[in-house]
Design an enzyme around this catalytic site. Sequence first.
Site, PDB file in Angstrom:
ATOM      1  N   SER A 139      26.233  28.069  42.681  1.00 45.02           N
ATOM      2  CA  SER A 139      27.282  29.006  43.664  1.00 45.02           C
ATOM      3  C   SER A 139      27.791  27.833  44.800  1.00 45.02           C
ATOM      4  O   SER A 139      28.821  27.968  45.234  1.00 45.02           O
ATOM      5  CB  SER A 139      26.427  30.155  44.075  1.00 45.02           C
ATOM      6  OG  SER A 139      25.034  29.792  44.624  1.00 45.02           O
ATOM      7  N   HIS A 176      21.878  31.981  36.803  1.00 44.64           N
ATOM      8  CA  HIS A 176      21.869  32.014  38.201  1.00 44.64           C
ATOM      9  C   HIS A 176      21.298  33.171  38.851  1.00 44.64           C
ATOM     10  O   HIS A 176      20.464  33.872  38.523  1.00 44.64           O
ATOM     11  CB  HIS A 176      23.210  31.342  38.681  1.00 44.64           C
ATOM     12  CG  HIS A 176      23.324  30.509  39.938  1.00 44.64           C
ATOM     13  ND1 HIS A 176      22.228  30.535  40.825  1.00 44.64           N
ATOM     14  CD2 HIS A 176      24.399  30.232  40.767  1.00 44.64           C
ATOM     15  CE1 HIS A 176      22.459  29.917  42.226  1.00 44.64           C
ATOM     16  NE2 HIS A 176      24.033  29.764  42.204  1.00 44.64           N
ATOM     17  N   ARG A 191      10.224  31.496  47.966  1.00 54.80           N
ATOM     18  CA  ARG A 191      11.078  32.731  48.354  1.00 54.80           C
ATOM     19  C   ARG A 191      10.366  33.941  47.519  1.00 54.80           C
ATOM     20  O   ARG A 191      10.393  34.955  47.662  1.00 54.80           O
ATOM     21  CB  ARG A 191      12.506  32.282  47.696  1.00 54.80           C
ATOM     22  CG  ARG A 191      13.197  31.456  48.645  1.00 54.80           C
ATOM     23  CD  ARG A 191      14.501  31.111  47.987  1.00 54.80           C
ATOM     24  NE  ARG A 191      14.356  30.590  46.700  1.00 54.80           N
ATOM     25  CZ  ARG A 191      15.474  30.406  45.988  1.00 54.80           C
ATOM     26  NH1 ARG A 191      16.881  30.569  46.398  1.00 54.80           N
ATOM     27  NH2 ARG A 191      15.392  30.068  44.496  1.00 54.80           N
TER      28      ARG A 191
HETATM   29  N1  CMX Z   1      12.817  31.284  29.600  1.00 58.66           N
HETATM   30  C1  CMX Z   1      12.866  30.663  28.174  1.00 58.66           C
HETATM   31  N2  CMX Z   1      13.074  29.299  28.180  1.00 58.66           N
HETATM   32  C2  CMX Z   1      13.339  28.572  29.151  1.00 58.66           C
HETATM   33  C3  CMX Z   1      13.295  29.160  30.472  1.00 58.66           C
HETATM   34  C4  CMX Z   1      12.912  30.651  30.733  1.00 58.66           C
HETATM   35  N3  CMX Z   1      12.781  31.037  31.637  1.00 58.66           N
HETATM   36  N4  CMX Z   1      13.621  28.319  31.690  1.00 58.66           N
HETATM   37  C5  CMX Z   1      13.905  27.041  30.922  1.00 58.66           C
HETATM   38  N5  CMX Z   1      13.816  27.392  29.512  1.00 58.66           N
HETATM   39  C6  CMX Z   1      14.197  26.550  28.631  1.00 58.66           C
HETATM   40  C7  CMX Z   1      15.673  26.121  28.656  1.00 58.66           C
HETATM   41  O1  CMX Z   1      16.617  27.175  28.043  1.00 58.66           O
HETATM   42  C8  CMX Z   1      15.895  24.864  27.816  1.00 58.66           C
HETATM   43  O2  CMX Z   1      15.959  25.271  26.485  1.00 58.66           O
HETATM   44  P1  CMX Z   1      17.091  24.449  25.364  1.00 58.66           P
HETATM   45  O3  CMX Z   1      16.243  23.131  25.353  1.00 58.66           O
HETATM   46  O4  CMX Z   1      16.642  25.040  23.946  1.00 58.66           O
HETATM   47  O5  CMX Z   1      18.159  24.360  25.784  1.00 58.66           O
HETATM   48  C9  CMX Z   1      14.664  24.228  28.150  1.00 58.66           C
HETATM   49  O6  CMX Z   1      13.653  25.222  28.559  1.00 58.66           O
HETATM   50  C10 CMX Z   1      14.758  23.245  29.348  1.00 58.66           C
HETATM   51  O7  CMX Z   1      15.291  23.748  30.425  1.00 58.66           O
HETATM   52  P2  CMX Z   1      14.820  23.189  31.845  1.00 58.66           P
HETATM   53  O8  CMX Z   1      15.251  21.794  31.939  1.00 58.66           O
HETATM   54  O9  CMX Z   1      13.364  23.605  32.104  1.00 58.66           O
HETATM   55  O10 CMX Z   1      15.756  24.388  32.663  1.00 58.66           O
HETATM   56  P3  CMX Z   1      17.108  24.016  33.154  1.00 58.66           P
HETATM   57  O11 CMX Z   1      17.285  23.185  34.339  1.00 58.66           O
HETATM   58  O12 CMX Z   1      17.965  23.584  31.842  1.00 58.66           O
HETATM   59  O13 CMX Z   1      17.623  25.624  33.454  1.00 58.66           O
HETATM   60  C11 CMX Z   1      17.195  27.671  34.592  1.00 58.66           C
HETATM   61  C12 CMX Z   1      17.174  26.168  34.980  1.00 58.66           C
HETATM   62  C13 CMX Z   1      16.965  28.291  35.867  1.00 58.66           C
HETATM   63  C14 CMX Z   1      18.532  27.970  34.058  1.00 58.66           C
HETATM   64  C15 CMX Z   1      16.217  27.952  33.338  1.00 58.66           C
HETATM   65  O14 CMX Z   1      14.976  27.854  33.834  1.00 58.66           O
HETATM   66  C16 CMX Z   1      16.311  29.656  32.833  1.00 58.66           C
HETATM   67  O15 CMX Z   1      17.389  29.652  32.224  1.00 58.66           O
HETATM   68  N6  CMX Z   1      15.780  30.635  33.572  1.00 58.66           N
HETATM   69  C17 CMX Z   1      15.993  31.931  33.536  1.00 58.66           C
HETATM   70  C18 CMX Z   1      17.127  32.492  34.226  1.00 58.66           C
HETATM   71  C19 CMX Z   1      16.866  32.571  35.694  1.00 58.66           C
HETATM   72  O16 CMX Z   1      15.737  32.928  36.146  1.00 58.66           O
HETATM   73  N7  CMX Z   1      17.793  31.799  36.441  1.00 58.66           N
HETATM   74  C20 CMX Z   1      17.638  32.182  37.821  1.00 58.66           C
HETATM   75  C21 CMX Z   1      17.312  30.706  38.488  1.00 58.66           C
HETATM   76  C22 CMX Z   1      17.278  31.000  40.018  1.00 58.66           C
HETATM   77  C23 CMX Z   1      18.742  31.133  40.449  1.00 58.66           C
HETATM   78  O17 CMX Z   1      19.708  30.437  40.325  1.00 58.66           O
HETATM   79  O18 CMX Z   1      18.882  32.287  40.942  1.00 58.66           O
END
Ligand code: CMX
Length: 432
Positions: free
Chosen positions: A238, A268, A324
């Site tokens: 964002s 996000h 947070r």
């Molecule tokens: N559940 C399951 N799998 C997850 C995970 C979770 N909470 N967090 C990461 N992973 C997976 C990723 O999908 C990725 O899988 P692939 O290799 O199959 O694509 C792998 O682990 C590696 O990811 P990462 O490097 O640890 O995390 P990213 O930087 O790519 O993504 C984020 C970060 C936040 C998008 C991810 O942790 C996620 O999808 N979390 C759940 C959604 C969430 O809570 N988002 C809110 C974040 C805060 C905000 O912006 O508000």
Amino acid sequence: MKLKQTLAAKIEAARPRTTRLLKEFGGHKVGEVTVAQAIGGARGVKCLVTDISYLDPFEGIRFRGHTIPETLKNLPKADGAEFPFVEGHLHLLLTGDFPTMEEAQELVAELKKRRQVPAYVFDVLRAMPRDSHPMTMFSTAILAMQRDSVFKAAYEKGLDKMTSWEPMLEDVLDIVARVPVIAAYIYRMKYKADTHIPASELDLGANFAHMMGVAHPYDELMRLYFILHSDHESGNASAHTTHLVGSTLSDAYYSLSAGMNALAGPLHGLANQEVLRWIQGVYDKLGGKVPSKEDLKAFVWETLNSGQVIPGYGHAVLRKTDPRYEEQRNFCLTHLPNDEIFQVVSMLYDVVPPILEEQGKAKNPWPNVDAQSGVIQWHYGVTEYDFYTVMFGVGRALGVLSNLVWDRALGYPIERPKSLTTKMIEDIVAKG
Ligand code: CMX
């Protein structure tokens, strides 16, 4: 306005630092880019500059150099209030200084003057299908106000680069003042039979609670909530989107509306709605029974095995529990320790990280801000979870818009990174 004078002095002092870095050290390397970063969402590529907040992977966010507890301690509060004025936090983000009580009060009064939302915005909202997602409505309402942009009008007259931050500041203050009013309107139009509560004389956070129609201590919660959600340095989707759009000299309305569309993604900001939806899914599956740890474990694995993420867990930068999350957990321990869903959220803290570690994919198994925010809203009766990201957006506006003021003040140019083709990368790799 005292804020504008303070800001002008800060900008004068900051400009030579940026100019010197560019002139004397423009060719100095601050990092390198790997193939994984080029393909993988630019994770960790150091190519943005902001002084408004900094996210350390282990410590979490600092606003203008201050941790969350320091920020909450040093910002002025209304008499007897538990949490500070959101307006004072805006002062901190913009200027880098904690405001005095007088400065905070001045900003409270200034934003009150500016919070009148043009009537056509409500017409636009009312013309939309009532089942449109609240984030679609929120982003549309912000965009609709673009015709009022002071920055756009200044551009049309011939923008002076050195003073372009001033009309930007005008737009930013107007928008920050209006978005809580718009958010409360959307909420009550969609979920409270289109009945509305006129604004009060309260400060921004407390007035939002008032206009939502939710009683104390929801006012305290929303002060905390908006401060916590305000900024997370520049690379999150964002903030980065708002900055990118603003770099084309689009005004703050275009830029923030775009940033809100990024916030609306489930990876996000939408994750905070997804957490509650996910927990409700557990309840549904168990026929309404409170889940045990074993139930939760099974549901977490089921979610992962179906290829979905566990919402509220993981982070692109953080490598520990999000402070947070911790701050909101403290709020729960004080105000709603026996809440049933809070107990489930707490159980998830025990259950999810070991499972994510066992699965071995997520780099950060710990909870982020979104894992904890929805449960508090639910407790106070705001159970319409698809509205949650709108409140995140009201808070996020504070940070991303402060950045827009500084982007113009420091004359940051249009953003334009370079792309390569897959073949080019293959050739680079082949050369070793
Ligand atoms: N559940 C399951 N799998 C997850 C995970 C979770 N909470 N967090 C990461 N992973 C997976 C990723 O999908 C990725 O899988 P692939 O290799 O199959 O694509 C792998 O682990 C590696 O990811 P990462 O490097 O640890 O995390 P990213 O930087 O790519 O993504 C984020 C970060 C936040 C998008 C991810 O942790 C996620 O999808 N979390 C759940 C959604 C969430 O809570 N988002 C809110 C974040 C805060 C905000 O912006 O508000």
